[in-house]
Design an enzyme around this catalytic site. Structure first.
Site, mmCIF file in Angstrom:
data_model
loop_
_atom_site.group_PDB
_atom_site.id
_atom_site.type_symbol
_atom_site.label_atom_id
_atom_site.label_comp_id
_atom_site.label_asym_id
_atom_site.label_seq_id
_atom_site.Cartn_x
_atom_site.Cartn_y
_atom_site.Cartn_z
ATOM 1 N N HIS A 141 1.087 5.210 -2.162
ATOM 2 C CA HIS A 141 0.802 6.153 -3.263
ATOM 3 C C HIS A 141 1.817 6.856 -4.263
ATOM 4 C CE1 HIS A 141 -3.700 6.334 -1.410
ATOM 5 N NE2 HIS A 141 -2.743 6.003 -0.485
ATOM 6 N N GLU A 148 -10.842 4.707 7.505
ATOM 7 C CA GLU A 148 -9.611 5.470 7.699
ATOM 8 C C GLU A 148 -9.957 6.892 8.899
ATOM 9 O OE1 GLU A 148 -6.787 6.533 4.971
ATOM 10 O OE2 GLU A 148 -5.088 6.984 6.286
ATOM 11 N N HIS A 173 0.900 -1.215 0.180
ATOM 12 C CA HIS A 173 -0.009 -0.108 -0.042
ATOM 13 C C HIS A 173 0.912 1.259 0.041
ATOM 14 C CE1 HIS A 173 -3.886 2.058 1.400
ATOM 15 N NE2 HIS A 173 -3.059 3.023 1.348
HETATM 16 FE FE FE2 Z 1 -3.579 5.039 1.630
#
Ligand code: FE2
Length: 421
Positions: A60, A220, A58
């Protein structure tokens, strides 16, 4: 290629590993230490640990290495991060070509950082709430460009929502048609609970239609009422897609009461979904509305693991507006995660590398090609450590990374000489 004097996880003794035509062809237990022969074709592991590569499940890559451009996030909050990201978009470039080049340049640099730490499997998110699809275009090109270094999965990630962003559904589908491997979502960010539920149903339907994996930024937040995980788990359970699904973050689970969580775990186990925790990012961004005591803002990592479900650790960011640190070293994330999650008991220490290797591979659905086993691709690393515990305690680095039988990274071991009078 032949490697001698290697230790393997979960096995005693020293091993010789041979690779032919990019695959493991033989793994044999040695009778004892083999004294190095003068042969350039033979690599001496010097009794260090040889294992399957690390996995970064994970990150970005479209956001990496943008911290401080043009201004730093001074409060360290998620909301100032969003503001700084918007600032950067306006500041950086004019033409789409320039923006793609900018994203590729930063992603390429981050790929080098990841590769230098023994990572060969990566799942990156690409923001689809951008009508120009800059992140998608750039990362599709990078995925192809660096395929000799690592396998990259791209998640079509609607950063600003599916139901709450103009043309959110169409943009997500366009990203899938462009070549995304995984469908994402962010239900807790949608304007209402109903829109969050709708977004989950839509993204699961989209993944089913195009036969894609699923990875949702789910709950989140510290809000104990954010309960989209149950919606996601139920939806994929009904469609038999649980093993192809991942719930990322689920930090609200750290704030759920035990009675609800007990009930939830029954569904989660049945659904077979995977979990990703990003401990450094979460402890930095969550707990922001607390005075004292402050919550840690992480999901229930040890409980999920103890219940027999699959969970792994990830970096999430490398120096972006949300998180100013990071260098591609997932061992640092493992160290932080185990500390934050109360997981320094020896039973966890002795198998801690699972959380940044095989558990990540299971999440990415790449187990068929992952592992030090005959006939599988000869992808492996040699760590500067003898076992999991030593690797963590010393923050050991990968000394060698081999992919399809070819060396793609070599590191000279660090040495220090302490002088005494
Ligand atoms: Fe993320």
């Amino acid at each position: 290629m032949k490697v001698i004097n290697a230790r393997l996880r979960g096995r005693t003794g020293l091993f010789t590993i041979e690779c032919v035509q990019g695959k493991f062809s033989a793994i044999s237990l040695q009778e004892g230490l083999i004294h190095t022969v003068d042969n350039e074709q033979i690599i001496d592991a010097k009794q260090s640990l040889l294992m399957a590569p690390f996995v970064e499940p994970h990150i970005h890559l479209d956001y990496v290495l943008t911290a401080g451009e043009p201004e730093w996030n001074m409060t360290g909050t998620l909301f100032e991060g969003i503001e700084r990201w918007g600032q950067r978009k306006a500041w950086v470039q004019k033409s789409q070509t320039d923006q793609i080049q900018d994203t590729k340049r930063r992603a390429r640099e981050a790929v080098q950082m990841l590769a230098s730490h023994g990572i060969q499997y990566v799942r990156t998110h690409a923001d689809t709430t951008d009508p120009n699809m800059i992140g998608m275009q750039a990362l599709l090109e990078i995925k192809d460009e660096v395929k000799d270094l690592m396998d990259i999965q791209i998640v079509a990630f609607p950063q600003e929502g599916i139901e709450s962003f103009a043309n959110g559904r169409a943009l997500l589908e366009r990203a899938v048609q462009m070549g995304a491997d995984v469908v994402g979502g962010i239900p807790h960010f949608e304007y209402t609970r109903d829109k969050g539920v709708e977004s989950v149903k839509y993204l699961v339907t989209l993944a089913e239609k195009y036969d894609k994996l699923i990875d949702v930024h789910c709950d989140e937040t510290d809000d104990p009422n954010s309960r989209f995980l149950e919606v996601l788990a139920d939806e994929v359970l009904q469609r038999g897609m649980g093993e192809r699904t991942t719930a990322s973050h689920t930090t609200a689970m750290g704030s759920y009461d035990n009675a609800y969580c007990f009930k939830l775990f029954r569904l989660l186990k049945e659904s077979k979904i995977n979990f990703i925790s990003c401990p450094t990012e979460s402890i930095h961004l969550q707990g922001r509305y607390d005075t004292y005591p402050k919550r840690r803002g992480l999901t229930r990592v040890p409980e999920i693991d103890a219940a027999g479900m699959n969970i792994c650790f990830a970096q999430d960011s490398i120096r972006d507006p949300w998180y100013p640190m990071g260098n591609g070293n997932i061992m640092r994330i493992l160290d932080a995660g185990l500390h934050i999650c109360h997981m320094l008991g020896y039973q966890d220490l002795s198998r801690c590398l699972d959380f940044i290797s095989i558990n990540g591979a299971k999440t990415l659905n790449v187990l068929d090609q992952y592992g030090v086993e005959i006939d599988k691709p000869a992808n492996f690393i040699i760590l500067d450590a003898k076992n999991d515990y030593e690797a963590l305690a010393n923050q050991s680095k990968a000394l060698l990374s081999v992919r399809h039988g070819k060396i793609i990274m070599e590191r000279t071991p660090e040495t220090a000489c302490v002088l005494s009078e």
